[in-house]
Design an enzyme around this catalytic site. Structure first.
Site, short mmCIF file in Angstrom:
data_model
loop_
_atom_site.label_atom_id
_atom_site.label_comp_id
_atom_site.label_asym_id
_atom_site.label_seq_id
_atom_site.Cartn_x
_atom_site.Cartn_y
_atom_site.Cartn_z
N LYS A 86 -0.44 4.11 8.29
CA LYS A 86 -0.59 2.73 7.84
C LYS A 86 0.39 1.79 8.57
CE LYS A 86 -2.17 4.16 3.20
NZ LYS A 86 -3.49 3.57 2.96
N LYS A 90 0.87 -1.18 0.00
CA LYS A 90 0.00 0.00 0.00
C LYS A 90 0.89 1.22 0.00
CE LYS A 90 -1.81 -1.58 3.94
NZ LYS A 90 -3.25 -1.51 3.73
N THR A 98 -8.88 -1.03 0.43
CA THR A 98 -9.47 -1.92 -0.57
C THR A 98 -8.52 -3.06 -0.88
OG1 THR A 98 -8.69 -0.32 -2.20
CG2 THR A 98 -11.03 -0.31 -1.71
C1 26V Z 1 -5.66 13.71 -0.92
C2 26V Z 1 -4.86 14.69 -1.34
C3 26V Z 1 -4.72 15.84 -0.52
C4 26V Z 1 -4.27 16.98 -1.30
C5 26V Z 1 -3.05 16.64 -2.09
C6 26V Z 1 -3.32 15.58 -3.07
C7 26V Z 1 -4.19 14.56 -2.55
C8 26V Z 1 -4.37 13.44 -3.32
C9 26V Z 1 -5.19 12.47 -2.89
C10 26V Z 1 -5.82 12.59 -1.69
C11 26V Z 1 -6.72 11.55 -1.31
C12 26V Z 1 -6.37 10.89 -0.07
C13 26V Z 1 -7.52 10.09 0.29
C14 26V Z 1 -7.41 8.66 -0.13
O1 26V Z 1 -6.70 8.23 -1.00
N1 26V Z 1 -8.19 7.90 0.57
C15 26V Z 1 -8.24 6.48 0.41
O2 26V Z 1 -9.43 6.18 -0.31
C16 26V Z 1 -9.61 4.79 -0.47
C17 26V Z 1 -10.83 4.61 -1.33
O3 26V Z 1 -11.96 5.05 -0.67
C18 26V Z 1 -9.75 4.13 0.89
O4 26V Z 1 -9.87 2.74 0.69
C19 26V Z 1 -8.53 4.40 1.74
O5 26V Z 1 -8.72 3.91 3.04
C20 26V Z 1 -8.30 5.90 1.82
O6 26V Z 1 -7.07 6.18 2.47
#
Ligand code: 26V
Length: 825
Positions: A553, A547, A655
């Site tokens: 994590k 991951k 996931t």
């Molecule tokens: C957040 C950010 C913050 C700003 C900068 C760029 C950026 C890029 C991506 C993200 C998203 C982070 C959230 C994320 O990936 N969450 C994951 O989503 C999965 C699908 O729902 C979930 O299985 C994971 O537990 C969760 O960490």
């Protein structure tokens, strides 16, 4: 499913012809990459027929359509997956074999499209697969990054990033569609005009703009002839589209436009843990959102005319806060281009937009500095101001005199635009991605919003596609499942897997199941030998954590425990120990220093342990370089144990845990994210659960944490491994290399609490779970049963189930069927 193009002779002729026309060669002379291209074009031709048929059917049925708006789609390779969904994999494999071509080798030529960071992007890809398979009209909307997620190299134990030039040989599956280009504008100022009726108009002037050019990718449904579209946008300079009117004197402006266009889509931000507030990222967001919404409205109006009916036919799902500027862009179009009044525009917008939250990590919640935001998107900012003004009025009406509430809930506050607040205020649905996560949103993170608008909140537990993560990743197991169930129905109805429970007491079946696992372990061992130069024994327990690398994590907990085991083996060479192979795979954001230190530590520990002859190979540690969708498929199939050890409350869902479960690996983990629901399905006896609960973690956090020295001072085994971070054991005598990790575990540092992620607190309980897992593995029959039980209970975790819930509760889409008899090839 019948498709004459996949008749062997026809397909073989197509491939031969393609090699000739594309490369002026005979098949026998072509390189594997050229064969990949030739085969892919042959497959694409077959897809195109279904793609057209789907479009015709949609034209006729006029179903409601979901636009899944996402900065990321982590697709993985297309060729194998497309063949599977066209139910032509085996036929094509045979046809190629007859030509002396190995399909596996051809598949390996395809660059792994990595337009995503991790879970959020891969979920988007699984969702598209399920939408097409279930027969729902949908578009994925995103960005065609020139460079995807970086390639990770490990040099001297350190992560080094290299660019991922995934388009260098072209992409056989994409279709450029310049006729659907849209202009997107940035910056400038807004001039207010009044027309003769006294109506106000807002005119953007002195702006810069780019042309958004769509590239369409086919998303093939399983066995139903439905082919949906992933539309990702490239940017080009406007001048390239207006050669006639181009003022040749304005050369500078032309070059500026070229640069703006090139920069916007240049690269995926390899960051999923914190926001850096980078202007370019906001540009990316508005760029693809504006183009996608414009395109959706154009399409809608062409058929319907009456824009007030938009919510009956269109819904926009915002994948996290990244695309939430969609809300304001839709308002802008309705107000400024469709000339609706505010109330009517707001009514439509709030019936069309829905939001999914994917994290509670505070540092990942998106906020933009107002000065940056208003400079780049002046009209959008005005609209958000008005949304905020009206919302704050509502809060005051509901909570008179409670300015604390206003502060907590406003969209614009402390010089920032809070994107999550915008999404919640304007969305008609707000969902979390696992039961526990949704409860935490409702009761902690978004409590104020939940109290004010409880009807919006709902849960949609994530899922994965069994087409890729079982059929394609693990063909041996897929065939076995079909044989044992006596049907292929599980491919589109994963609840059918429960039929495998009948075999739980059948010794022969259990043996077959474990033989398949063994073969998959041999396959992974060969990959490790080739890529790491390390021999691992497929008879050892494969304990796997793959991951993104994040402190929450807790890869650090895992490797500290490996260090502890190594100490034990060295101290007690005679102790009973079942050989174990610890497999890691993880990319760290380029700027996330501590995450990179953890990668280095894992590699250093691997070096020491793998080269210690005295332990007779009882323990091995492998760090798989460049973890990505294609090698993930090999890894899930080969795992015995699935490490899901996040600090409880922090992992929204996970996931990967589901992919392991499907492939028969019990979970060793905390009661976090979807692990909770996995345990519900499989039973607590078929998982190895440890550690603080989410409530306990939250409780500690609200009371200033805990004191790790209480553990460090009282548990000599733990003290020893922590000290080994700074005594040079794993750093060739260098005592400073891991000092920061050591400090993070023991000492408060600035704003950060000591051991924020409760690694030492959970260590004993983790070690105990590890010991229980090893004991369980020693009993071969019992283990086989436990592993099969996991596969048999994975039914709930299909993305098909998740998508059906989104359809029933949020999107209300119409089911579309393509009648095979009416297809014309
Ligand atoms: C957040 C950010 C913050 C700003 C900068 C760029 C950026 C890029 C991506 C993200 C998203 C982070 C959230 C994320 O990936 N969450 C994951 O989503 C999965 C699908 O729902 C979930 O299985 C994971 O537990 C969760 O960490």
């Amino acid at each position: 499913m019948y498709n004459p193009r996949f008749e062997k002779d026809v397909f073989k002729r197509d491939v031969r012809n393609n090699v000739k026309t594309l490369f002026r060669k005979e098949v026998e002379e072509a390189t594997p990459q050229q064969l990949f291209q030739a085969v892919s074009y042959a497959v694409k031709e077959a897809i195109i027929d279904d793609w057209l048929a789907t479009q015709k059917q949609y034209e006729k049925d006029d179903p409601k359509t979901v636009y899944y708006m996402s900065m990321e789609f982590l697709l993985g390779r297309a060729l194998g997956n497309n063949l599977i969904n066209m139910t032509a994999y085996k036929e094509v494999k045979e046809a190629l074999e007859e030509m002396g071509i190995d399909l596996n080798v051809i598949e390996d030529q395809e660059p792994d499209p990595a337009l995503g960071n991790g879970g959020l992007g891969r979920l988007a890809a699984c969702f598209l697969d399920s939408l097409a398979t279930l027969g729902y009209a949908s578009y994925g909307c995103g960005i065609r990054y020139r460079y995807g997620m970086f390639k990770q190299k490990i040099r001297d134990g350190y992560q080094v990033e290299a660019p991922d030039n995934w388009l260098k040989d072209g992409n056989p599956f994409e279709l450029r569609r310049p006729e659907y280009a849209k202009e997107v504008r940035f910056g400038g100022n807004i001039r207010v005009e009044y027309d003769e009726t006294g109506k106000t108009h807002f005119v953007q002037e002195n702006y810069e703009s780019v042309m958004a050019i769509p590239y369409d990718y086919p998303i093939v449904g399983y066995g139903n002839h439905i082919v949906n579209t992933l539309r990702i946008w490239d940017a080009e300079a406007i001048v390239d589209f207006q050669l006639d009117s181009f003022d040749r004197g304005d050369y500078h402006k032309a070059v500026e436009q070229e640069n703006l266009a090139k920069n916007i889509v240049e690269v995926l931000y390899p960051n999923d843990n914190h926001i850096a507030g980078k202007e370019l990222r906001l540009k990316q967001q508005y760029f693809f959102v504006s183009a996608s919404i414009q395109a959706a409205i154009t399409k809608f109006k062409k058929k319907h005319g009456d824009i007030s009916k938009l919510p009956e036919k269109v819904t926009f799902q915002m994948n996290d806060t990244h695309p939430t500027v969609a809300v304001a862009e839709l308002m802008r179009i309705l107000l400024d281009e469709e000339n609706l009044g505010w109330n009517e525009a707001w009514d439509i917008t709030t019936k069309c937009c829905a939001y999914t939250n994917h994290t509670i990590m505070a540092e990942a919640l998106e906020k933009w500095p107002i000065d940056l935001f208003s400079r780049l998107l002046p009209r959008i900012y005005q609209i958000i101001q008005e949304i905020d003004r009206r919302f704050v009025e509502q809060v005051r009406a509901q909570y008179p005199g409670n300015e604390e509430k206003v502060k907590k809930m406003a969209i614009l506050m402390d010089g920032q635009v809070k994107m999550a607040h915008l999404a919640i205020v304007a969305g008609y649905s707000v969902n979390g991605v696992a039961k526990l996560h949704t409860e935490i949103l409702k009761n902690q993170e978004l409590k104020d919003f939940y109290q004010m608008m409880p009807e919006k909140f709902n849960n949609k537990t994530n899922g994965i596609t069994q087409r890729r993560f079982l059929m394609h990743a693990n063909p041996l197991l897929a065939d076995w499942v079909t044989e044992k169930l006596g049907t292929k129905e599980w491919i589109t109805d994963l609840s059918k897997m429960s039929g495998l429970k009948e075999w739980l007491d059948d010794e022969e079946a259990l043996k077959e199941f474990m033989t398949i696992k063994f073969k998959n372990k041999e396959r992974l061992a060969a990959y490790i030998k080739e890529h790491n130069g390390v021999e691992v024994d497929p008879r050892s327990i494969f304990d796997v954590q793959v991951k993104r690398l994040h402190e929450y994590k807790r890869q650090l907990l895992n490797i500290l425990h490996v260090m502890y085991l190594y100490n034990q083996i060295k101290d007690h060479p005679e102790m009973s120990f079942y050989p174990k192979t610890y497999v890691f795979g993880a990319k760290a954001s380029a700027g996330y220093i501590r995450a990179k230190e953890i990668i280095k530590l894992i590699n250093s520990v691997a070096d020491v342990i793998n080269n210690d002859r005295s332990i007779n190979g009882k323990l091995k540690v492998v760090f798989i370089e460049d973890y990505r969708v294609s090698n993930a498929e090999l890894i899930f199939a080969a795992a015995d144990i699935s490490e899901q050890i996040s600090t409880a409350s922090k992992e929204a869902s996970g996931t990967g845990n589901m992919k392991f479960m499907m492939n028969g690996a019990p979970t060793l983990g905390t009661m976090d994210g979807a692990n909770v629901e996995i345990v519900d399905e499989v039973g607590i006896d078929n998982a190895f659960i440890f550690g603080l609960s989410a409530d306990e973690v939250i409780n500690y956090e609200q009371n200033g944490g805990y004191n790790p020295y209480d553990i460090y001072n009282n548990d000599p085994d733990i003290r020893r491994v922590v000290d080994q971070l700074v005594d040079g054991t794993y750093a060739n005598g260098d005592k400073e290399m891991y000092r920061d990790l050591y400090n993070s575990l023991l000492n408060n540092q600035g704003g950060a609490r000591a051991d924020m992620y409760f690694i030492l607190k959970d260590f004993r309980s983790y070690a105990d779970a590890q010991a229980r897992a090893m004991e369980a593995y020693k009993d071969t029959d019992k283990w086989a049963k436990m592993a099969l039980k996991n596969t048999a209970c994975c039914g709930k975790f299909s993305a098909d189930r998740t998508i059906q819930e989104y359809v029933d509760d949020i999107w209300h889409l119409d089911h579309v069927v393509i009648n095979e008899d009416e297809l014309e090839y």
